[in-house]
Design a protein around this motif. Structure first.
Motif, mmCIF file in Angstrom:
data_model
loop_
_atom_site.group_PDB
_atom_site.id
_atom_site.type_symbol
_atom_site.label_atom_id
_atom_site.label_comp_id
_atom_site.label_asym_id
_atom_site.label_seq_id
_atom_site.Cartn_x
_atom_site.Cartn_y
_atom_site.Cartn_z
ATOM 1 N N LYS A 210 1.501 23.115 -2.730
ATOM 2 C CA LYS A 210 1.799 22.164 -3.505
ATOM 3 C C LYS A 210 2.981 22.395 -4.336
ATOM 4 N N MET A 211 2.938 23.630 -5.146
ATOM 5 C CA MET A 211 4.060 24.154 -5.886
ATOM 6 C C MET A 211 5.340 24.142 -5.053
ATOM 7 N N ILE A 322 0.218 19.312 -13.576
ATOM 8 C CA ILE A 322 -1.219 19.821 -13.909
ATOM 9 C C ILE A 322 -1.868 20.533 -12.816
ATOM 10 N N SER A 323 -1.649 21.897 -12.846
ATOM 11 C CA SER A 323 -2.136 22.668 -11.552
ATOM 12 C C SER A 323 -3.700 22.727 -11.638
ATOM 13 N N GLU A 324 -4.544 22.288 -12.679
ATOM 14 C CA GLU A 324 -5.855 22.345 -12.479
ATOM 15 C C GLU A 324 -6.490 21.097 -11.958
ATOM 16 N N PRO A 325 -7.597 21.242 -11.042
ATOM 17 C CA PRO A 325 -7.742 19.757 -10.376
ATOM 18 C C PRO A 325 -8.679 18.777 -11.202
ATOM 19 N N ASN A 336 -4.815 9.389 -19.039
ATOM 20 C CA ASN A 336 -4.086 8.915 -20.340
ATOM 21 C C ASN A 336 -2.581 9.937 -20.293
ATOM 22 N N ILE A 337 -2.766 11.163 -19.930
ATOM 23 C CA ILE A 337 -1.667 11.965 -19.971
ATOM 24 C C ILE A 337 -0.783 11.317 -18.904
ATOM 25 N N ALA A 348 4.684 12.837 -13.430
ATOM 26 C CA ALA A 348 3.419 13.640 -13.491
ATOM 27 C C ALA A 348 2.737 13.764 -12.425
ATOM 28 N N ILE A 349 2.429 15.020 -11.992
ATOM 29 C CA ILE A 349 1.709 15.537 -10.569
ATOM 30 C C ILE A 349 0.427 15.966 -10.989
ATOM 31 N N THR A 350 -0.730 15.422 -10.384
ATOM 32 C CA THR A 350 -1.937 16.122 -10.494
ATOM 33 C C THR A 350 -2.586 16.419 -9.092
#
Length: 549
Positions: A210-211, A322-325, A336-337, A348-350
């Motif tokens: 993913k990174m 945001i690298s935490e699931p 919201n973020i 933003a990528i989650t």
């Protein structure tokens, strides 16, 4: 032959606060001492730990606390415990012990028996042997513990995955696990939080690909948010960035210390030349890593978004990863973020909770551990009861008799006499300690209820003054209110409140007689509570101050 008792002071039917007791012939072994963070209703509470009165009452029998790894859910209660019992032995691997010492130093707590251990090196204590075996987790030198007894081994296995690509301080020694299983395991305690997931956790816990995709999708700046104690996440990020010409800037003292220590002790294998400094923050293609913690999720990102960060200012074209699931309970926070970032023209990528998970055992990992250990009895731990139940179903699929699967709640005692399960229904009293700040004193349910009341309905303060000799009213009741009503729009209600208070004082205070201030305050509170509920539908906290002059 032995009399063995096993129970949880925390960690059963909940996430976090892990603390399990194994009592062998009055020798008490404590496995993990964790905390959990409060929900939104626990106003002002910083964290929650298990009530450890049992340890204090049986201090002479406690042989030690054995910490599996350096996450708050497994070691976060140690400072509070050691603050009251500084001479209790604590055992942990080098990496974990370093984190423990830092926590103790920050709170100026002196512990006298911190014992660093090595994975796969036997620990001899009071005629017992404990064997730590390294397992794969997101943090280096995580271990499970094998406690040998005359009736077979007790194995405590929490927070692990099977992943052959994770090497060095993250590698599981499957051979040693199998060896323990062949020697005979009386009871296996195993984590439950991902028991509902089919298959193995691996490779869903990895973020390298993913990174790498993100690095290839943009030539602009990338900001990565992660927890500083997930060291393997850092390794994956560094591995991906090292294939590019980008620089990495590490933000935050805690994260920088974690990286420096991990590099110096070979827990992180990275090229230092790719690490930049504050002068690189505005570079077009820099990768900035910011750290958050589980107490205040995405706090660093919120600070950056709101423009309060001293160094990092978002600009159009930035990408935030945001690298935490995402997990059940924080979806709204993350959404919201993402909304706030989108308004700033920032991508933003989650990570989806369906495709990405943390380093915890799924059903196939659990079955593999069970097959390696081949336990006579199986006890699901660590997780909500529904996941413990699913963990029990997994164990049953591997051939363990349903009668030998032990589903328990905190305080429920499992007892073995000479290796045979006893049905005695013993229960140890358990509770929680709510911590506000760095004090180990429990703030208590009453304080929490007061805070909840204040947050919902506000406060009303009633003050009046009486003549000390005649008991006549010198100063009529005055009303001060905060968070209850808007005074300018409710002058009639304030006037009526003052009149009601004066009526109560005149009714209960007799001239030249001693005043029952307690009864007077209770009566005013009772009258005003009924009046406020009738007029506004809510009852604020009411404080009465009656003085004599």
């Amino acid at each position: 032959m032995s009399k063995i008792k096993i129970f949880g002071l925390g960690g059963l039917n909940e996430n976090g606060k892990n603390m399990y007791i194994v009592d062998v012939d009055d020798n008490i072994f404590v496995f993990d001492a964790g905390l959990k963070y409060p929900n939104s209703n626990m106003l002002g509470v910083d964290y929650i730990i298990p009530n450890f009165d049992y340890l204090k009452e049986n201090r002479k029998q406690v042989r030690g606390i054995f910490i599996t790894h350096g996450h708050d859910g497994n070691m976060g209660a140690l400072p509070d415990i050691l603050n009251e019992m500084p001479d209790i032995p604590v055992y942990a691997t080098k990496f974990t012990m370093n984190l423990i010492k830092k926590e103790l130093d920050e709170r100026n707590i002196k512990a006298t028996k911190l014992k660093e251990i090595r994975p796969h090196s036997k620990i001899d204590i009071a005629n017992f042997s404990i064997f730590p075996i390294e397992v794969t987790h997101s943090i280096p030198e995580a271990v499970l513990y094998v406690l040998y007894t005359d009736d077979g081994a007790i194995v405590y296995a929490t927070d692990f995955v099977f992943d052959s690509t994770m090497l060095g301080s993250y590698k599981t020694d499957i051979g040693k696990l199998a060896y323990v299983g062949k020697q005979g395991v009386l009871c296996l305690l195993c984590e439950s939080c991902y028991a509902y997931r089919t298959g193995h956790t691996s490779p869903s816990h990895r973020i390298y690909s993913k990174m790498w995709d993100i690095l290839n999708s943009t030539e602009d700046r990338i900001i990565v948010s992660l927890y500083p104690d997930h060291i393997y996440r850092l390794q994956e990020i560094f591995d991906a960035v090292s294939r590019t010409k980008r620089k990495i800037v590490i933000m935050g003292k805690k994260l920088q210390e974690a990286v420096d220590y991990s590099i110096d002790n070979n827990y992180l294998n990275i090229d230092k030349s790719i690490i930049g400094n504050l002068s690189n923050i505005k570079d077009k293609d820099v990768v900035i890593i910011v750290a958050d913690d589980k107490e205040k999720e995405v706090a660093s990102l919120e600070k950056i978004i709101n423009g309060y960060d001293k160094y990092v200012k978002l600009k159009a074209g930035d990408t935030v990863f945001i690298s935490e699931p995402v997990y059940p309970g924080n979806e709204k926070i993350i959404s919201n973020i993402v909304d706030d970032l989108s308004r700033l023209d920032v991508e933003a990528i989650t990570l989806s909770m369906k495709k990405h998970v943390l380093h915890h055992a799924s059903s196939e990992d659990l079955m593999q551990m069970i097959n390696l250990m081949n336990p006579k009895y199986y006890m699901p731990v660590r997780g909500e009861y529904r996941y413990q139940y699913m963990n029990a179903n997994v164990a049953e699929l591997t051939g363990i008799d349903k009668e030998n699967i032990l589903l328990k709640l905190n305080g429920d005692v499992v007892e073995f006499n000479n290796g045979i399960l006893q049905d005695n229904n013993e229960h140890i009293k358990t509770d929680e300690i709510l911590i506000d700040g760095n004090q180990s004193d429990d703030i208590g349910e009453l304080v929490l209820k007061d805070r909840q009341l204040l947050s919902k309905n506000g406060i009303v303060i009633v003050s009046a003054s009486l003549d000390k000799k005649t008991k006549k009213i010198l100063v009529d009741p005055q009303i001060i209110t905060r968070g209850f009503i808007y005074v300018k729009d409710n002058l009639d209600l304030i006037t009526k409140t003052e009149e009601l208070c004066k009526e109560v004082i005149l009714d209960l205070v007799e001239p030249n007689q001693k005043v029952d201030f307690t009864g007077l305050k209770l009566k005013i509170r009772d009258v005003l509570s009924h009046y406020f509920e009738k007029e506004t539908g809510s009852v604020p906290m009411i404080i009465t101050v009656i003085s004599e002059i």
